[in-house]
Write a protein that holds these residues in place. Sequence first.
Motif, PDB file in Angstrom:
ATOM      1  N   UNK A  58     -15.480  67.638  55.020  1.00 54.35           N
ATOM      2  CA  UNK A  58     -15.272  66.263  54.556  1.00 54.35           C
ATOM      3  C   UNK A  58     -15.605  66.057  53.080  1.00 54.35           C
ATOM      4  N   UNK A  59     -16.784  66.521  52.578  1.00 55.73           N
ATOM      5  CA  UNK A  59     -17.106  66.267  51.169  1.00 55.73           C
ATOM      6  C   UNK A  59     -16.102  66.864  50.187  1.00 55.73           C
ATOM      7  N   UNK A  60     -15.411  67.929  50.595  1.00 60.09           N
ATOM      8  CA  UNK A  60     -14.430  68.554  49.703  1.00 60.09           C
ATOM      9  C   UNK A  60     -13.300  67.602  49.351  1.00 60.09           C
ATOM     10  N   UNK A  61     -12.892  66.745  50.297  1.00 61.51           N
ATOM     11  CA  UNK A  61     -11.791  65.823  50.028  1.00 61.51           C
ATOM     12  C   UNK A  61     -12.152  64.839  48.917  1.00 61.51           C
ATOM     13  N   UNK A  62     -13.421  64.467  48.841  1.00 64.88           N
ATOM     14  CA  UNK A  62     -13.863  63.532  47.810  1.00 64.88           C
ATOM     15  C   UNK A  62     -13.703  64.154  46.426  1.00 64.88           C
ATOM     16  N   UNK A  63     -13.833  65.485  46.358  1.00 60.59           N
ATOM     17  CA  UNK A  63     -13.714  66.173  45.070  1.00 60.59           C
ATOM     18  C   UNK A  63     -12.276  66.546  44.720  1.00 60.59           C
ATOM     19  N   UNK A  64     -11.454  66.840  45.724  1.00 63.05           N
ATOM     20  CA  UNK A  64     -10.080  67.253  45.405  1.00 63.05           C
ATOM     21  C   UNK A  64      -9.125  66.071  45.292  1.00 63.05           C
ATOM     22  N   UNK A  65      -9.527  64.899  45.776  1.00 60.89           N
ATOM     23  CA  UNK A  65      -8.639  63.728  45.728  1.00 60.89           C
ATOM     24  C   UNK A  65      -8.113  63.447  44.323  1.00 60.89           C
ATOM     25  N   UNK A  66      -8.954  63.518  43.266  1.00 62.33           N
ATOM     26  CA  UNK A  66      -8.425  63.252  41.922  1.00 62.33           C
ATOM     27  C   UNK A  66      -7.324  64.232  41.506  1.00 62.33           C
ATOM     28  N   UNK A  98     -10.040  56.046  57.411  1.00 61.43           N
ATOM     29  CA  UNK A  98     -10.556  55.228  56.306  1.00 61.43           C
ATOM     30  C   UNK A  98     -10.935  56.075  55.098  1.00 61.43           C
ATOM     31  N   UNK A  99     -11.331  57.346  55.330  1.00 57.85           N
ATOM     32  CA  UNK A  99     -11.668  58.215  54.203  1.00 57.85           C
ATOM     33  C   UNK A  99     -10.467  58.401  53.290  1.00 57.85           C
ATOM     34  N   UNK A 100      -9.321  58.690  53.880  1.00 62.99           N
ATOM     35  CA  UNK A 100      -8.118  58.934  53.082  1.00 62.99           C
ATOM     36  C   UNK A 100      -7.573  57.636  52.487  1.00 62.99           C
ATOM     37  N   UNK A 101      -7.735  56.537  53.209  1.00 59.46           N
ATOM     38  CA  UNK A 101      -7.350  55.235  52.659  1.00 59.46           C
ATOM     39  C   UNK A 101      -8.216  54.901  51.450  1.00 59.46           C
ATOM     40  N   UNK A 108     -14.641  61.683  38.587  1.00 52.99           N
ATOM     41  CA  UNK A 108     -13.293  61.118  38.641  1.00 52.99           C
ATOM     42  C   UNK A 108     -13.176  60.173  39.828  1.00 52.99           C
ATOM     43  N   UNK A 109     -13.699  60.623  40.965  1.00 48.42           N
ATOM     44  CA  UNK A 109     -13.644  59.801  42.175  1.00 48.42           C
ATOM     45  C   UNK A 109     -14.518  58.566  42.042  1.00 48.42           C
ATOM     46  N   UNK A 110     -15.720  58.726  41.500  1.00 46.93           N
ATOM     47  CA  UNK A 110     -16.627  57.583  41.362  1.00 46.93           C
ATOM     48  C   UNK A 110     -16.070  56.534  40.411  1.00 46.93           C
ATOM     49  N   UNK A 111     -15.507  56.982  39.298  1.00 42.84           N
ATOM     50  CA  UNK A 111     -14.940  56.025  38.348  1.00 42.84           C
ATOM     51  C   UNK A 111     -13.689  55.357  38.917  1.00 42.84           C
ATOM     52  N   UNK A 112     -12.880  56.125  39.623  1.00 42.18           N
ATOM     53  CA  UNK A 112     -11.664  55.575  40.229  1.00 42.18           C
ATOM     54  C   UNK A 112     -12.008  54.475  41.228  1.00 42.18           C
ATOM     55  N   UNK A 113     -13.122  54.651  41.941  1.00 42.30           N
ATOM     56  CA  UNK A 113     -13.478  53.711  43.002  1.00 42.30           C
ATOM     57  C   UNK A 113     -14.533  52.688  42.608  1.00 42.30           C
ATOM     58  N   UNK A 166     -16.463  55.545  53.250  1.00 40.11           N
ATOM     59  CA  UNK A 166     -16.826  56.053  51.929  1.00 40.11           C
ATOM     60  C   UNK A 166     -17.133  54.940  50.932  1.00 40.11           C
ATOM     61  N   UNK A 167     -16.268  53.925  50.836  1.00 36.65           N
ATOM     62  CA  UNK A 167     -16.455  52.870  49.838  1.00 36.65           C
ATOM     63  C   UNK A 167     -17.648  51.985  50.173  1.00 36.65           C
ATOM     64  N   UNK A 168     -17.978  51.850  51.450  1.00 35.42           N
ATOM     65  CA  UNK A 168     -19.142  51.053  51.835  1.00 35.42           C
ATOM     66  C   UNK A 168     -20.435  51.805  51.554  1.00 35.42           C
TER      67      UNK A 168
END
Length: 368
Positions: A17-25, A58-61, A185-190, A274-276
């Motif tokens: 799961x944590x890998x998706x947070x890093x590869x999403x950007x 919800x993770x992918x959303x 990248x993910x933190x700034x995007x969100x 994730x966003x919560x």
Amino acid sequence: MEDKKPISNICIVAGARPNFIKVAPIVRAVAKAREAGAQMSCSLVYTGRADDPTLEQSLFDDLQIGRPDVCLGVDCVNLNELTGRVMGEFEVYLDTHATDVVIVVDDLASTMAVAIVTKKRGVRLAHLVAGTRSFDITMPKEINRLVIDGLSDLLFTAGSGACTVVSREGADLSQVYMVGNILMDTLRFNHDRLRRPAIVDELGLKEGRYIVFTLNRRALMADRENLRRMLTALLRAAGDVPVVAPLRGEARSVVEQLMAEESGGLHLLSSLPYLEFGWLAAHACGVVTDSGNVAEEATFNGVPCITLNSYTEHAETVTVGSNVLVGEDATRLSEAVADMVGGRWKKCALPDRWDGRTADRIIKILSL
């Protein structure tokens, strides 16, 4: 790298799961490049099962990416068995999908397995977050890191320290790129998309006056008596500051058992979207964790962080950021929590290249 032909088909592999947070950007950056006319596409591959309960929709959303294009379906506890099965399944993937480069992230056994197959097939291999080290060769993940970095054609590092590590281990300078911290990248995007969880109002939590606690490391959970001492120290040092713990699976079960008789001030929550979770951690008085990713997020948010480990692969969170290491020592944890709730914390800043442009740098490099 012998083959310098342009890269068109990118395979991005996630092992947990944590890998998706890093590869999403990177997934979003490839889509952006295609819109701009680049002849580039990517396939997102997950080594686990398509119905993995940790991969809620919800993770992918929240990350604004699609679910994996391909799931290898490997699900087993034994790391050697997992490695062999992932190797077999990923070889089948390469047989049926044209691939110019495979991007792997972090240091899982499944990541190492993919790296080995990629190189055996003569496909270019890129390692995202290369050069992280604990310098403890007894750790399985340390062996994974050494193998993956040793095989990689492209080493994408988060900082100068990691560049030094891979260079000292023999990587050619032409292979090493300090692209920055992809998590940023993910933190700034969100950042403006974080959602205030309903539990905040249900528990009557006040912003800046609660502690977030996370637990995931198996070695920490294995010594139950020491973990009990640490949890007790955490709650007593926190005093009237509530501790909220969004935990899942084994971690939740272990904490429930250990704190059955002494749970005052501890609020066990179901795992949050994730966003919560991002909102909860960003508005806390402080964070107590055993996760490197959570510690990095705390530094980004300027929130005091205590890591329950004697080392971190992300040294910049300690040297520049808001992170403090206390090992697995209940006394040191108590002292650090007292400083946290008392407002006595060190000054911190953002490390170099935590600017949210890591994925763009990677796509530019792959386009050369």
